[in-house]
Design a protein around this motif. Sequence first.
Motif, PDB file in Angstrom:
ATOM      1  N   ASP A  41      65.202  54.346  50.820  1.00 43.15           N
ATOM      2  CA  ASP A  41      64.156  54.478  49.812  1.00 43.15           C
ATOM      3  C   ASP A  41      63.028  53.471  50.023  1.00 43.15           C
ATOM      4  O   ASP A  41      61.898  53.699  49.576  1.00 43.15           O
ATOM      5  CB  ASP A  41      64.719  54.282  48.405  1.00 43.15           C
ATOM      6  CG  ASP A  41      65.651  55.409  47.981  1.00 43.15           C
ATOM      7  OD1 ASP A  41      65.503  56.524  48.507  1.00 43.15           O
ATOM      8  OD2 ASP A  41      66.527  55.149  47.130  1.00 43.15           O
ATOM      9  N   LEU A  42      63.320  52.350  50.671  1.00 43.08           N
ATOM     10  CA  LEU A  42      62.325  51.289  50.791  1.00 43.08           C
ATOM     11  C   LEU A  42      61.073  51.761  51.519  1.00 43.08           C
ATOM     12  O   LEU A  42      59.962  51.315  51.211  1.00 43.08           O
ATOM     13  CB  LEU A  42      62.920  50.074  51.496  1.00 43.08           C
ATOM     14  CG  LEU A  42      64.102  49.397  50.794  1.00 43.08           C
ATOM     15  CD1 LEU A  42      64.488  48.119  51.527  1.00 43.08           C
ATOM     16  CD2 LEU A  42      63.798  49.107  49.335  1.00 43.08           C
ATOM     17  N   GLU A  43      61.222  52.667  52.469  1.00 37.81           N
ATOM     18  CA  GLU A  43      60.061  53.190  53.189  1.00 37.81           C
ATOM     19  C   GLU A  43      59.251  54.161  52.336  1.00 37.81           C
ATOM     20  O   GLU A  43      58.141  54.539  52.723  1.00 37.81           O
ATOM     21  CB  GLU A  43      60.505  53.871  54.473  1.00 37.81           C
ATOM     22  CG  GLU A  43      61.125  52.903  55.483  1.00 37.81           C
ATOM     23  CD  GLU A  43      61.460  53.580  56.789  1.00 37.81           C
ATOM     24  OE1 GLU A  43      61.336  54.832  56.865  1.00 37.81           O
ATOM     25  OE2 GLU A  43      61.864  52.877  57.739  1.00 37.81           O
ATOM     26  N   ARG A  44      59.784  54.556  51.194  1.00 34.48           N
ATOM     27  CA  ARG A  44      59.099  55.496  50.304  1.00 34.48           C
ATOM     28  C   ARG A  44      58.552  54.788  49.067  1.00 34.48           C
ATOM     29  O   ARG A  44      58.263  55.429  48.056  1.00 34.48           O
ATOM     30  CB  ARG A  44      60.070  56.608  49.892  1.00 34.48           C
ATOM     31  CG  ARG A  44      60.639  57.395  51.078  1.00 34.48           C
ATOM     32  CD  ARG A  44      61.845  58.222  50.678  1.00 34.48           C
ATOM     33  NE  ARG A  44      61.543  59.138  49.589  1.00 34.48           N
ATOM     34  CZ  ARG A  44      62.451  59.626  48.751  1.00 34.48           C
ATOM     35  NH1 ARG A  44      63.708  59.232  48.834  1.00 34.48           N
ATOM     36  NH2 ARG A  44      62.096  60.481  47.803  1.00 34.48           N
TER      37      ARG A  44
ATOM     38  N   ALA B 107      55.242  49.522  45.687  1.00 36.27           N
ATOM     39  CA  ALA B 107      56.044  48.309  45.506  1.00 36.27           C
ATOM     40  C   ALA B 107      55.729  47.303  46.614  1.00 36.27           C
ATOM     41  O   ALA B 107      55.603  46.097  46.360  1.00 36.27           O
ATOM     42  CB  ALA B 107      57.534  48.653  45.508  1.00 36.27           C
ATOM     43  N   GLU B 108      55.582  47.777  47.839  1.00 39.86           N
ATOM     44  CA  GLU B 108      55.215  46.890  48.937  1.00 39.86           C
ATOM     45  C   GLU B 108      53.819  46.323  48.731  1.00 39.86           C
ATOM     46  O   GLU B 108      53.562  45.146  49.023  1.00 39.86           O
ATOM     47  CB  GLU B 108      55.288  47.639  50.265  1.00 39.86           C
ATOM     48  CG  GLU B 108      55.026  46.775  51.473  1.00 39.86           C
ATOM     49  CD  GLU B 108      55.275  47.503  52.779  1.00 39.86           C
ATOM     50  OE1 GLU B 108      54.562  47.212  53.760  1.00 39.86           O
ATOM     51  OE2 GLU B 108      56.190  48.365  52.827  1.00 39.86           O
ATOM     52  N   ALA B 109      52.915  47.132  48.203  1.00 44.94           N
ATOM     53  CA  ALA B 109      51.555  46.657  47.928  1.00 44.94           C
ATOM     54  C   ALA B 109      51.559  45.577  46.847  1.00 44.94           C
ATOM     55  O   ALA B 109      50.798  44.605  46.925  1.00 44.94           O
ATOM     56  CB  ALA B 109      50.669  47.828  47.502  1.00 44.94           C
ATOM     57  N   VAL B 110      52.413  45.732  45.829  1.00 43.37           N
ATOM     58  CA  VAL B 110      52.530  44.699  44.788  1.00 43.37           C
ATOM     59  C   VAL B 110      52.979  43.381  45.407  1.00 43.37           C
ATOM     60  O   VAL B 110      52.442  42.308  45.099  1.00 43.37           O
ATOM     61  CB  VAL B 110      53.515  45.148  43.686  1.00 43.37           C
ATOM     62  CG1 VAL B 110      53.839  43.987  42.746  1.00 43.37           C
ATOM     63  CG2 VAL B 110      52.933  46.314  42.885  1.00 43.37           C
ATOM     64  N   PHE B 111      53.959  43.457  46.305  1.00 41.33           N
ATOM     65  CA  PHE B 111      54.441  42.245  46.967  1.00 41.33           C
ATOM     66  C   PHE B 111      53.345  41.612  47.821  1.00 41.33           C
ATOM     67  O   PHE B 111      53.145  40.392  47.801  1.00 41.33           O
ATOM     68  CB  PHE B 111      55.662  42.593  47.824  1.00 41.33           C
ATOM     69  CG  PHE B 111      56.197  41.436  48.616  1.00 41.33           C
ATOM     70  CD1 PHE B 111      56.565  40.262  48.004  1.00 41.33           C
ATOM     71  CD2 PHE B 111      56.346  41.537  49.988  1.00 41.33           C
ATOM     72  CE1 PHE B 111      57.067  39.194  48.736  1.00 41.33           C
ATOM     73  CE2 PHE B 111      56.843  40.481  50.729  1.00 41.33           C
ATOM     74  CZ  PHE B 111      57.203  39.306  50.097  1.00 41.33           C
TER      75      PHE B 111
END
Length: 434
Positions: free
Chosen positions: A285-288, A292-296
């Motif tokens: 799911d992390l690649e989807r 969330a990655e942008a928030v980090f």
Amino acid sequence: MRRLAADYTGFFHWLYERWGDIVYFEVPNGRHCAVFDPDIAEEALGRNPELFQKDTPAFAFEVIQSPCLARTPFGDEHRRLTDLMLTAFTPERTEAFRRIAVSEASSFAEGFTAGSTVDFRAEVERYTWNALTTSMLGAGSELGPGPGLAMLRAAKLSFIVFAMPGYKLIRKLPLPHDLKARKAIRPLDTAVYDSIRKARDPDSRETSLIAHFVQATERGESDWSFSSDSEIRDEAYAAFVGAWDPAVHAMAYIPHYLSRNPGVRARLEEEVDRVAGDRPLRAEDLERLPYAEAVFNELLRLQPAAPLLVPRRAVQDTSLGGYFIPKGTLVDVVTHVMHRRVDYWRDAEEFKPERWLEGQACPRGVYKPFGIEPRGCKGIPLAMAVCVSGLAGLARKWRLEPESDELPADGLEVGLLSGPIRTRVVPRALRLQT
């Protein structure tokens, strides 16, 4: 020194605002050149690394005796150690790290109690410690974060001593924080050496970082060989220090920035709900979870774990940005300023994760939370897995409300933050109803 001690990051913003892209100043430990421009930073650290060697005081990692990658001068040994670290992140091993991160993130989120008030910094310390030590040692290592906290505090206090008058004399003394760290770290030493022993088993299927260090040469993945188990231990510790501090620092700000930006929080929750639904979060799911990655990434932009990169010392008289740099000058690349420059970032002081989904968020080279090659962080895949998993796990269940409107203050604790971050735990469903 008074201004620097009173407001660490504010001091460097004052230098930039008053004098511009490159500023010379002196403190008792010597001459410094603060760099606030990405092209000048790249000139010093990227294109001429042999002229500006990393300057880490020998006693700053007193519990780490070997040179390891973090302290190896630029050259052939540094290249070979870099290859060793890079080959740790094969697709198979990265997937294993992601599974660990997602599993720990689920336990992290389940550990909160609705209506309680927690020290969020301590909770993040435990979560990231568990995820990273399991990735480093393999499954079955039940250690609390005490040893790591002692090690990190010793390193940070030593950097402060490095800036004091007479530091060359002070460094020869048995400093209390170093002695405390050596004692506190013994349980972790035992776990590391046990992990090394298990990795040497011919039937071992371990995918841990230490297993890679033990097996990489035999498997033909690297031409680097460690001469002793203590060198393997030290390399693992150096990698761990480099990963744990930024992870804690970035995640500690989650309650403040999400509570101040409800639109960001709602979009994050929507993404996580859409991807995972009612089932547990999975590694794939992390690649989807691009938002969330942008928030980090945005957390690291506004609150970089290293407000300035570890200084590099000029090994000879040279020039930088058109200015003469005498031999021995320490070059400080100040990410906290570069990440907020209004001439590079639109709405520089605003928390806008969507900027990372709109193509090039900023000109190349301005965003440097993980350093500059050839000395940039090699464990980015692991850091991203841990932080994105933790962020997504929280967003599924909770809305965290800090008791204070003030951002956490810089200090000597892990993640550079001092004092607890008192945070109310509010269930998402309850918050939506009210």
